[in-house]
Motif scaffolding. Structure first.
Motif, PDB file in Angstrom:
ATOM      1  N   VAL A 132      11.394  38.073  -4.167  1.00  0.00           N
ATOM      2  CA  VAL A 132      11.350  36.776  -3.349  1.00  0.00           C
ATOM      3  C   VAL A 132      11.221  37.105  -1.919  1.00  0.00           C
ATOM      4  O   VAL A 132      10.359  36.457  -1.211  1.00  0.00           O
ATOM      5  CB  VAL A 132      12.509  35.723  -3.636  1.00  0.00           C
ATOM      6  CG1 VAL A 132      12.675  34.611  -2.718  1.00  0.00           C
ATOM      7  CG2 VAL A 132      12.558  35.414  -5.137  1.00  0.00           C
ATOM      8  N   LYS A 133      12.090  37.911  -1.132  1.00  0.00           N
ATOM      9  CA  LYS A 133      11.912  38.414   0.017  1.00  0.00           C
ATOM     10  C   LYS A 133      10.458  38.929   0.481  1.00  0.00           C
ATOM     11  O   LYS A 133      10.063  38.518   1.335  1.00  0.00           O
ATOM     12  CB  LYS A 133      12.900  39.430   0.377  1.00  0.00           C
ATOM     13  CG  LYS A 133      14.269  38.925   0.278  1.00  0.00           C
ATOM     14  CD  LYS A 133      14.743  38.170   1.557  1.00  0.00           C
ATOM     15  CE  LYS A 133      16.260  37.829   1.586  1.00  0.00           C
ATOM     16  NZ  LYS A 133      16.658  36.964   2.599  1.00  0.00           N
ATOM     17  N   ILE A 134       9.951  39.683  -0.356  1.00  0.00           N
ATOM     18  CA  ILE A 134       8.553  40.276  -0.124  1.00  0.00           C
ATOM     19  C   ILE A 134       7.752  39.345  -0.421  1.00  0.00           C
ATOM     20  O   ILE A 134       6.695  39.159   0.668  1.00  0.00           O
ATOM     21  CB  ILE A 134       8.312  41.468  -1.212  1.00  0.00           C
ATOM     22  CG1 ILE A 134       9.032  42.712  -1.119  1.00  0.00           C
ATOM     23  CG2 ILE A 134       6.808  41.708  -1.149  1.00  0.00           C
ATOM     24  CD1 ILE A 134       9.053  43.526  -2.438  1.00  0.00           C
ATOM     25  N   GLU A 135       7.624  38.130  -1.347  1.00  0.00           N
ATOM     26  CA  GLU A 135       6.449  37.178  -1.530  1.00  0.00           C
ATOM     27  C   GLU A 135       6.681  36.227  -0.243  1.00  0.00           C
ATOM     28  O   GLU A 135       5.683  35.889   0.252  1.00  0.00           O
ATOM     29  CB  GLU A 135       6.608  36.457  -2.640  1.00  0.00           C
ATOM     30  CG  GLU A 135       6.340  37.515  -3.964  1.00  0.00           C
ATOM     31  CD  GLU A 135       6.509  36.787  -5.394  1.00  0.00           C
ATOM     32  OE1 GLU A 135       7.175  35.710  -5.354  1.00  0.00           O
ATOM     33  OE2 GLU A 135       5.940  37.237  -6.185  1.00  0.00           O
ATOM     34  N   ASP A 136       7.970  35.845   0.168  1.00  0.00           N
ATOM     35  CA  ASP A 136       8.069  34.930   1.108  1.00  0.00           C
ATOM     36  C   ASP A 136       7.555  35.482   2.465  1.00  0.00           C
ATOM     37  O   ASP A 136       6.845  34.821   3.278  1.00  0.00           O
ATOM     38  CB  ASP A 136       9.754  34.600   1.491  1.00  0.00           C
ATOM     39  CG  ASP A 136      10.043  33.936   0.581  1.00  0.00           C
ATOM     40  OD1 ASP A 136       9.388  33.216  -0.330  1.00  0.00           O
ATOM     41  OD2 ASP A 136      11.397  33.476   0.413  1.00  0.00           O
ATOM     42  N   ALA A 137       7.676  36.644   2.750  1.00  0.00           N
ATOM     43  CA  ALA A 137       7.207  37.538   4.170  1.00  0.00           C
ATOM     44  C   ALA A 137       5.742  37.401   4.070  1.00  0.00           C
ATOM     45  O   ALA A 137       5.096  37.406   4.905  1.00  0.00           O
ATOM     46  CB  ALA A 137       7.712  38.878   4.281  1.00  0.00           C
ATOM     47  N   ILE A 138       5.089  37.733   2.716  1.00  0.00           N
ATOM     48  CA  ILE A 138       3.580  37.777   2.748  1.00  0.00           C
ATOM     49  C   ILE A 138       3.116  36.586   2.921  1.00  0.00           C
ATOM     50  O   ILE A 138       2.149  36.510   3.685  1.00  0.00           O
ATOM     51  CB  ILE A 138       3.377  38.577   1.216  1.00  0.00           C
ATOM     52  CG1 ILE A 138       3.692  39.758   1.103  1.00  0.00           C
ATOM     53  CG2 ILE A 138       1.628  38.222   0.994  1.00  0.00           C
ATOM     54  CD1 ILE A 138       3.191  40.905   1.954  1.00  0.00           C
ATOM     55  N   LYS A 139       3.591  35.529   2.444  1.00  0.00           N
ATOM     56  CA  LYS A 139       3.168  34.186   2.701  1.00  0.00           C
ATOM     57  C   LYS A 139       3.268  34.011   4.248  1.00  0.00           C
ATOM     58  O   LYS A 139       2.125  33.380   4.834  1.00  0.00           O
ATOM     59  CB  LYS A 139       3.875  33.263   2.032  1.00  0.00           C
ATOM     60  CG  LYS A 139       3.542  33.353   0.540  1.00  0.00           C
ATOM     61  CD  LYS A 139       4.578  32.204  -0.205  1.00  0.00           C
ATOM     62  CE  LYS A 139       4.261  32.397  -1.942  1.00  0.00           C
ATOM     63  NZ  LYS A 139       5.326  31.437  -2.627  1.00  0.00           N
ATOM     64  N   ILE A 140       4.293  34.259   4.845  1.00  0.00           N
ATOM     65  CA  ILE A 140       4.297  33.832   6.352  1.00  0.00           C
ATOM     66  C   ILE A 140       3.442  34.546   7.318  1.00  0.00           C
ATOM     67  O   ILE A 140       2.748  34.117   8.024  1.00  0.00           O
ATOM     68  CB  ILE A 140       5.632  34.051   6.806  1.00  0.00           C
ATOM     69  CG1 ILE A 140       6.687  33.167   6.148  1.00  0.00           C
ATOM     70  CG2 ILE A 140       5.889  33.742   8.142  1.00  0.00           C
ATOM     71  CD1 ILE A 140       8.238  33.502   6.485  1.00  0.00           C
ATOM     72  N   ALA A 141       3.253  36.033   6.880  1.00  0.00           N
ATOM     73  CA  ALA A 141       2.446  36.678   7.501  1.00  0.00           C
ATOM     74  C   ALA A 141       1.088  36.350   7.353  1.00  0.00           C
ATOM     75  O   ALA A 141       0.025  36.243   8.387  1.00  0.00           O
ATOM     76  CB  ALA A 141       2.575  38.346   7.165  1.00  0.00           C
ATOM     77  N   GLN A 142       0.432  35.806   6.236  1.00  0.00           N
ATOM     78  CA  GLN A 142      -0.765  35.695   5.821  1.00  0.00           C
ATOM     79  C   GLN A 142      -1.142  34.289   6.665  1.00  0.00           C
ATOM     80  O   GLN A 142      -2.373  34.061   7.267  1.00  0.00           O
ATOM     81  CB  GLN A 142      -0.935  35.349   4.311  1.00  0.00           C
ATOM     82  CG  GLN A 142      -1.132  36.590   3.774  1.00  0.00           C
ATOM     83  CD  GLN A 142      -1.274  36.473   1.950  1.00  0.00           C
ATOM     84  OE1 GLN A 142      -0.708  35.336   1.343  1.00  0.00           O
ATOM     85  NE2 GLN A 142      -1.664  37.414   1.508  1.00  0.00           N
TER      86      GLN A 142
END
Length: 375
Positions: A132-142
């Protein structure tokens, strides 16, 4: 105007009752009378972000000592919660250029972690949180157009004054570890854990006295750390003729991959003479280092110019067992003429061609112990 290139590295004291990792560094050109301004052509890098509560602490440190709210590069060595926790806050509250983070979902369906496919235990719960942490970070970064890359061997960041290079893992080694990211603990491990919990529940922690031999390490070459830890990115930083080596929670195999890559790229004896800072992996755990890899990494007789730093907590909570750093690891570095500096609630700071920080004092290193207790 007289200027010289310089750099600073800060190991921050993150975590309260659990060990965590967060390292910030910068480099650039420094004016002789520099005060309260960014360096000229300054680059700022974060390696790991501690726990969720540590994101603001990291940002405050960068604001107060690097005088910017911008990070050129964030590297997450691996997705354990004590390394990735503060990432979301930093992405949301700072200007970020690049994010280097492994994305297991891009490497096969075998790492799809959910509670319909695997038996619930502490390991899978942790991995679900990490996912979840990875996916949240990717969404914010994108959403913020931040450049996203995976930190595999050979990836680099270089502005001509300083550089960052990933030494390990290779993509192939990382993918070989993924099947081990999920799955049940073995029955023997479950039995051992149950017995250990039963013993601890009645307050009878078993300890043994170890008498160290100054001519031998109290370590072995068994790489028993987890697959997630083995996947840690190992990072080399170079600036001003110095090198620094950051390891996350890497195990022996990953360290050996990094060593082999270094020897293919450098005259290793020359490299070692220029190495200034080495991060001891996994907060100084006994499971991540062995005599063979230490002898490879620190083959010189005189390593006194190297400082080994370990991120570990200092706590007054009597219910928390301080496992790290293990005395056998401290002794192993001291045997190789390398001082060990723990964070233990303090920031460990190293710099070159930078002004001293007012009120900061020299750090104390840990002692070699001929006898010590271990559980």
């Amino acid at each position: 105007m007289t200027m010289s290139p310089g750099y600073e590295i800060d190991f921050l004291p993150v975590g309260q009752d659990q060990d965590g990792d967060a390292i910030v560094l910068r480099w650039g050109y420094n004016e002789v009378n520099y005060t309260n301004n960014p360096l000229i052509n300054q680059k700022v890098v974060i390696i790991d972000t501690g726990f969720s509560s540590d994101g603001e602490k990291i940002r405050t440190h960068i604001n107060n000592y690097y005088f910017v709210n911008k990070v050129d590069l964030i590297i997450i060595t691996h997705p354990d919660l004590d390394h990735i926790g503060g990432l979301k806050y930093i992405l949301e509250n700072m200007e970020v250029g690049e994010l280097w983070i492994h994305r297991p979902l891009l490497h096969g369906a075998m790492v799809q972690v959910d509670d319909r496919r695997v038996t619930e235990n502490s390991k899978t719960k942790r991995l679900i949180e990490c996912k979840v942490k990875i996916e949240d970070a990717i969404k914010i970064a994108q959403s913020k157009n931040i450049i996203i890359k995976e930190p595999f061997q050979g990836l680099g960041f270089n502005d001509g004054n300083g550089f960052i290079t990933v030494l390990a893992p290779t993509k192939e080694y990382y993918e070989s570890l993924l099947p081990e990211f999920i799955g049940e603990k073995s029955s023997s491990n479950l039995m051992a854990e149950g017995l250990r919990n039963a013993v601890e529940s009645i307050g009878e922690k078993i300890k043994k006295l170890v008498t160290s031999n100054k001519d031998e390490d109290d370590l072995n070459d068994d790489d028993t750390t987890s697959a997630v830890n083995k996947s840690s990115a190992i990072i080399l930083f170079g600036c001003c003729g110095d090198y620094s080596f950051f390891t996350g929670d890497a195990g022996i195999e990953t360290l050996d991959i990094a060593y082999q890559y270094l020897t293919s790229q450098f005259n290793y004896n020359l490299f070692l003479s220029m190495l200034k800072v080495f991060q001891i992996p996994h907060h100084g755990s006994k499971r991540n280092l062995g005599p063979t890899i230490l002898n490879k990494l620190f083959s010189n007789v005189d390593n006194s110019h190297i400082s080994a730093v370990v991120s570990c907590i200092k706590t007054s909570n009597t219910n928390v067992t301080l496992k790290h750093p293990h005395q056998a690891v401290i002794n192993a570095f001291k045997r190789r003429n390398i001082n060990v500096y723990p964070t233990k609630g303090l920031t460990i700071y190293h710099s070159k061609n930078m002004p001293s920080r007012k009120g900061w004092s020299t750090a104390d290193s840990l002692d070699y112990k001929l006898e010590y207790f271990e559980e």
